[in-house]
Write an enzyme that holds these catalytic residues in place. Structure first.
Site: not given
Length: 481
Positions: A75, A150, A174
């Protein structure tokens, strides 16, 4: 031969047996990314040259390390020395870290190979990955749907079989919510289990890094690698490292399972309820005892979370000012104007909304009414979980109230978007471990089962998840995408 659907365990065995070379695996990975990610949009940056060079060096080495030659995606809020880290924000465009995050050092020590950085909601604020400045990621199961957020890029890349695993971060759901939407396995470890050093901070008392994979055992393997005390992170917990994969297949006879009535109540879709209830019945058939419980203060979780997380974010994001790194606005006449223009132009709407909310909650005259009160409610939520865990081993419920929603359907409705995390947020507030595993589908869109454990008891979660996976897994569905 395409290797994209193989597990970490299977790929490691093939490399060990010299059936494949690391360079072949990495070449195959980039072929798949270049072919399919033009549609999925999961990657923000690729590190092809360095990955292939590292893999070719490994071709001539004796395999060592749990992830020898295995491709991985990270990420884009986890800093990497050799690949740009943007947090999917204009304000960090072109930013290159001078160091690797602790989790990256641990993955590199086990000889994993970074292929690229993954898309996300800007600064991890959002539940759909639509808040990225750079691109919108789609759900591999249905390209009209969001992948969640996210960590949407992290979940989508794994579901699309572009990489066998990725890392995400979880502040209020997330990792677990996109794992649910994309039909993959996502683990949010106990707060302090994994070092946050090198994770760009959103809400420091809530953030935690965790793995996303296509099966439970792979997930346990990655968590083994990234766990551990880190002197660079004062919130890193001094607990012993655990072999999460040993006895992962032991039976669950006698396991005491709690099902919160609030988690199957109003707002949870009938399709999600049906899939989760079927999964709970399956656990009963395996010998677990199941009882309904109450977590009465969970209903205050969303309000509590948005006050606390936004307050922390307003402080954490104050460092992005256009002076030291990242985007700098042009045409400013003085320093104050430079700060204002840079932040106005560099941050997206959702990030600005949360900075304003947090600044308001911390401001003189409102601190007691909002921030201090939210901290008290956080304690009550934590105590609810503690009471339940006095008599039960694990809590089970849905990960999200619905399946993935359509792209564009909620982007202009923040309150509806925030409510999607109503079932994941309380776990972050309590600092507990929790994971999402696939348990069904509705109209082709996956449904996730959420398992919640006692502090630092990820091992039980993996044990339950592995047993359930033997009767319900998505392996054939991944290959049909």
């Amino acid at each position: 031969m395409s290797l994209r659907y193989e597990s970490i365990e299977s790929l490691s065995q093939m490399i060990q047996n010299k059936t494949i070379r690391p360079s072949e695996l990495i070449e195959d990975t980039f072929v798949n990314i270049e072919k399919d990610d033009t549609v999925i949009n999961s990657f923000l940056a690729l590190d092809k040259e360095a990955a292939l060079e590292k893999a070719k060096t490994m071709d001539n080495e004796t395999p060592s390390g749990k992830l020898f030659g295995i491709p991985m995606g990270i990420k884009d809020n986890i800093v990497t020395k050799d690949v740009e880290t943007t947090c999917a924000s204009k304000i960090l465009e072109g930013f290159n870290s001078v160091y690797d995050a602790t989790v990256m050092n641990k993955l590199n020590a086990e000889n994993g190979i970074l292929v690229g950085k993954l898309n996300m909601d800007e600064f991890a604020m959002g539940g759909s990955t639509e808040n990225s400045f750079y691109k919108k990621t789609v759900n591999p199961f249905d390209h009209k749907a969001v992948p969640g957020g996210s960590s949407g890029g992290s979940a989508a890349a794994v579901a699309a079989s572009l990489v066998p695993f990725s890392l995400g971060s979880d502040t209020g759901g997330s990792i677990r919510q996109p794992a649910s939407y994309c039909g993959v396995v996502g683990m949010k470890p106990t707060y302090g289990r994994v070092s946050r050093f090198g994770l760009v901070a959103f809400a420091s008392s809530l953030d935690q890094i965790g793995p996303i994979t296509r099966n439970v055992k792979d997930n346990a393997t990655v968590l083994e690698v990234i766990s551990g005390l880190d002197p660079h992170d004062s919130t890193s917990a001094p607990v012993d490292n655990v072999d999460f994969t040993s006895q992962i297949d032991k039976d669950i006879k006698g396991l005491r399972v709690a099902v919160p009535k609030e988690y199957l109540g109003e707002g949870v879709s009938e399709e999600v309820k049906a899939s989760v209830q079927a999964a709970i019945k399956a656990l009963e058939k395996m010998g677990a005892t199941v009882e309904e419980v109450s977590l009465p203060n969970s209903k205050y979780g969303v309000a509590t979370y948005y006050i606390l997380s936004s307050s922390e974010a307003s402080a954490n994001l104050a460092r992005f000012d256009g002076i030291r790194y990242g985007y700098q606005a042009e045409g400013a006449q003085n320093l104050e104007e430079l700060y204002k223009k840079t932040r106005q132009e560099g941050f997206g709407d959702e990030v600005k909304r949360r900075i304003m909310l947090g600044t308001y909650a911390l401001s003189s005259g409102y601190y007691d009414a909002y921030y201090k009160k939210a901290q008290k409610v956080r304690t009550l939520i934590k105590q609810d979980f503690e009471r339940v865990f006095e008599n039960y081993d694990i809590i089970v419920g849905p990960t999200a109230p619905t399946t993935a929603f359509d792209i564009g359907a909620q982007i202009n409705d923040p309150l509806t978007m925030y409510a999607n995390d109503i079932l994941t947020i309380p776990i972050n507030l309590a600092g507990l471990p929790s994971m999402s595993i696939p348990c069904g589908e509705s109209n082709g869109r996956p449904i996730g089962l959420q398992l919640i454990g006692k502090p630092f008891d990820e091992k039980t979660l993996y044990n339950v998840a592995y047993n359930y996976e033997q009767i319900f897994n998505m392996h054939e569905r991944y290959q049909s995408l």
